[in-house]
Enzyme design. Structure first.
Site, PDB file in Angstrom:
ATOM      1  N   ASN A 155     -27.211 -10.640 -67.510  1.00  0.00           N
ATOM      2  CA  ASN A 155     -27.347  -9.593 -68.281  1.00  0.00           C
ATOM      3  C   ASN A 155     -29.190  -9.561 -68.613  1.00  0.00           C
ATOM      4  OD1 ASN A 155     -26.556 -10.138 -69.887  1.00  0.00           O
ATOM      5  ND2 ASN A 155     -25.427  -9.084 -70.535  1.00  0.00           N
ATOM      6  N   GLU A 181     -26.700 -18.080 -61.974  1.00  0.00           N
ATOM      7  CA  GLU A 181     -26.845 -18.086 -60.517  1.00  0.00           C
ATOM      8  C   GLU A 181     -27.189 -16.939 -60.250  1.00  0.00           C
ATOM      9  OE1 GLU A 181     -24.285 -19.357 -62.178  1.00  0.00           O
ATOM     10  OE2 GLU A 181     -22.477 -18.457 -60.267  1.00  0.00           O
ATOM     11  N   GLU A 252     -20.562 -16.999 -76.943  1.00  0.00           N
ATOM     12  CA  GLU A 252     -21.095 -15.233 -76.803  1.00  0.00           C
ATOM     13  C   GLU A 252     -20.652 -15.145 -75.826  1.00  0.00           C
ATOM     14  OE1 GLU A 252     -22.189 -13.302 -79.188  1.00  0.00           O
ATOM     15  OE2 GLU A 252     -23.151 -15.466 -80.087  1.00  0.00           O
ATOM     16  N   GLY A 254     -17.020 -12.105 -73.693  1.00  0.00           N
ATOM     17  CA  GLY A 254     -17.286 -10.310 -73.537  1.00  0.00           C
ATOM     18  C   GLY A 254     -16.026  -9.668 -74.679  1.00  0.00           C
ATOM     19  N   CYS A 286     -22.599  -7.245 -73.295  1.00  0.00           N
ATOM     20  CA  CYS A 286     -21.586  -7.316 -73.263  1.00  0.00           C
ATOM     21  C   CYS A 286     -20.810  -6.757 -74.499  1.00  0.00           C
ATOM     22  CB  CYS A 286     -21.292  -9.185 -73.965  1.00  0.00           C
ATOM     23  SG  CYS A 286     -22.628  -8.702 -75.277  1.00  0.00           S
ATOM     24  N   GLU A 460     -25.854 -15.650 -83.342  1.00  0.00           N
ATOM     25  CA  GLU A 460     -26.767 -15.692 -82.843  1.00  0.00           C
ATOM     26  C   GLU A 460     -27.711 -15.547 -83.978  1.00  0.00           C
ATOM     27  OE1 GLU A 460     -26.611 -15.350 -78.558  1.00  0.00           O
ATOM     28  OE2 GLU A 460     -27.094 -17.588 -78.337  1.00  0.00           O
TER      29      GLU A 460
END
Ligand code: NAD
Length: 486
Positions: A155, A181, A252, A254, A286, A460
């Site tokens: 995202n 990917e 990190e 959902g 998220c 983070e």
């Protein structure tokens, strides 16, 4: 379009592009048209080996630079990113389908913020002096962990690469980063920019591939830390896989975060918060507040105002700066969202807005609102990761908080109220790592970001991230003779 989005090669290792077309081909599909815009190859075992060896070899010299020197390189990278913001934002839009109106202000800019912030912090990463009786003392040394692996979701491909690289590199680690990917393009550009800014070869490497490449990276004994941004099921797998070797982790993951709107809230602000927390990036965020608890007295007014506002969503070509609502990232993600919408209807929720595909090429679906949602419904329990808001009614504060916390997730939570004490009381009780009072989904680099419960481990951004990319050695220094019992 093809010319600008096809990367020079699939991987970036030791300061240069590297190809191995023996790896499975991964097509990059532009979400707004279904058009193939680029392709990469998944990393073969030889590429994984090359990247890890490069990161391992580069780490001691990188850690031996002063923090000032490392920081200068990160800040230079931030300047380059800002100077190239439009080009990087367009690439982010091509990679993800998110509207340019968003990517111009939210992606490369957020990545640059992280590089600038941790670049500024790098020179101040020092130890402590701890006095002991008799003149003895302890000092601590803050050390890099070594080689870190970063694994990204689709995202926010630029932001995720930078949020992981910036603190890791500031602390003297090197990194091998594997993008999702689904969105393999942006991280390569960040690797190029870090190299241009002066990062020595091997300090930041990018390899492509599916989960199996991620698994090969995370379990390699040369890797000291794994930072994953992804879903809870993937988080559980990765956490378990690295536990055997006691590696450091940041997870990190959902969420299914609650947003509680009390009847004294400023209605327009609450509706704006709910829009930001459900429909920005077409709901693929998220921390979204997808369970919107609205106090009974204002429920219909809230739904009415929300519908009026949603009528103004500009759905269309993401490269047109007027567009503010783009497609889902992939056909597969669109199918997941459609299944959840069907399930919401089957389980008796009231479809209050949207719910249908937008008839045009690409993976477009309308912003969707369900009302009269109850706690047991699937759409109130599972992360949908698309533009589907569940509105639930409540009577009083205690009930709202209890129901808000009744979930395995704990990423974020928000409250809209004019009552100051209630606002602080409610966020204090929310089981969530990141909370908002009278706003939603802001993530400034200066503030810690992350989840509790199944939503994550570690933080983070902010000074907190430093603790997750370094460890402390404690050194006792004796200034006196040694007294032994015999
Ligand atoms: P995902 O879990 O399917 O994949 C995430 C990454 O993990 C991908 O790069 C994937 O290739 C890799 N992966 C898969 N299996 C692996 C394995 N066994 N070992 C190592 N790597 C493996 O997630 P997604 O669909 O790409 O992204 C959406 C999810 O990410 C949502 O759940 C969303 O909430 C979450 N997310 C969380 C944050 C956060 O900061 N908390 C931010 C963005 C997205």
């Amino acid at each position: 379009m093809t010319q600008t989005s096809q990367p020079v090669a699939s991987h970036f290792i030791s300061g240069q592009y590297v190809e191995d077309d023996a790896g499975a081909r991964i097509d990059v599909i532009y979400a707004a048209t279904g058009e193939k815009i680029a392709h990469v190859h998944a990393a073969t075992p030889a590429i994984v080996e090359q990247a890890l060896a490069a990161a391992k070899a580069a780490q001691p010299a990188w850690a031996a630079l002063t923090g000032t020197e490392r920081g200068r390189i990160l800040r230079r990278a931030a300047d380059i990113i800002r100077a190239r913001n439009r080009e990087l934002s367009e690439l982010e839009t091509l990679d993800t389908g998110k509207p340019l109106q968003e990517t111009l202000v939210a992606d490369a800019t957020s990545g640059a913020d992280a590089l600038e912030y941790f670049g500024g912090l790098a020179a101040s990463l020092t130890g402590e002096y701890i006095p002991q009786p008799g003149g003895d003392f302890v000092y601590t040394i803050r050390q890099a962990l070594g080689v870190c692996v970063g694994i990204g979701a689709w995202n926010y491909p630029t932001q995720i690469a930078c949020w992981k690289a910036a603190p890791a590199l500031a602390c003297g680690n090197t990194m091998v980063f594997k993008p999702s990917e689904t969105t393999p393009l942006c991280a390569l550009r960040i690797a190029e920019i870090l190299t241009e800014a002066g990062a020595p070869p091997g300090v930041f490497n990018v390899v492509q591939g599916m989960g199996e490449v991620g698994a090969a990276l995370t379990t390699d004994p040369r890797v000291a830390k794994v930072s994953l941004t992804g879903s809870v099921p993937t988080g559980r797998k990765v956490y378990a896989a690295v536990a055997a070797e006691m590696k450091h982790v940041t997870m990190e993951l959902g969420g299914k975060s609650p947003l509680i709107v009390f009847d004294d809230a400023d209605l327009d602000n609450a509706v704006s918060g709910a829009i930001l927390g459900n429909f920005y990036s077409t709901g693929q965020v998220c921390s979204n507040g997808t369970r919107v608890f609205v106090q009974k007295g204002i429920k219909e007014a809230f739904l009415e105002r929300l519908a009026e506002r949603l009528d103004h969503a500009v759905i269309g070509d993401p490269l047109d700066e007027e567009t503010n609502f783009g497609p889902m990232v992939s056909e597969a993600q669109l199918a997941i969202v459609e299944r959840y919408i069907a399930q919401g209807i089957e389980e008796g929720a009231r479809l209050a807005y949207g719910g249908k595909r937008v008839i045009r090429p690409g993976n477009f679906i309308q912003p969707t609102v369900f009302a009269d949602v109850t706690d047991a419904m699937t759409i109130a329990r599972e992360e949908i990761f698309g533009p589907v808001m569940a509105v639930l009614d409540f009577e009083d504060e205690e009930e709202a908080v209890t129901r808000a916390n009744d979930t395995e997730f704990g990423l974020a939570g928000g409250v809209f109220t004019q009552d100051l004490t209630r606002a602080h009381r409610v966020v204090a009780s929310l089981e969530a790592g990141t909370c908002y009072i009278n706003h939603y989904n802001l993530a400034p680099v200066e503030a810690p970001f992350g989840g509790v419960k199944a939503s994550g481990v570690g933080r983070e951004n902010s000074k907190e991230a430093i603790h997750h990319y370094s460890e402390v050695k404690s050194v006792y220094v004796a200034m006196n003779d040694v007294e032994a019992p015999f």
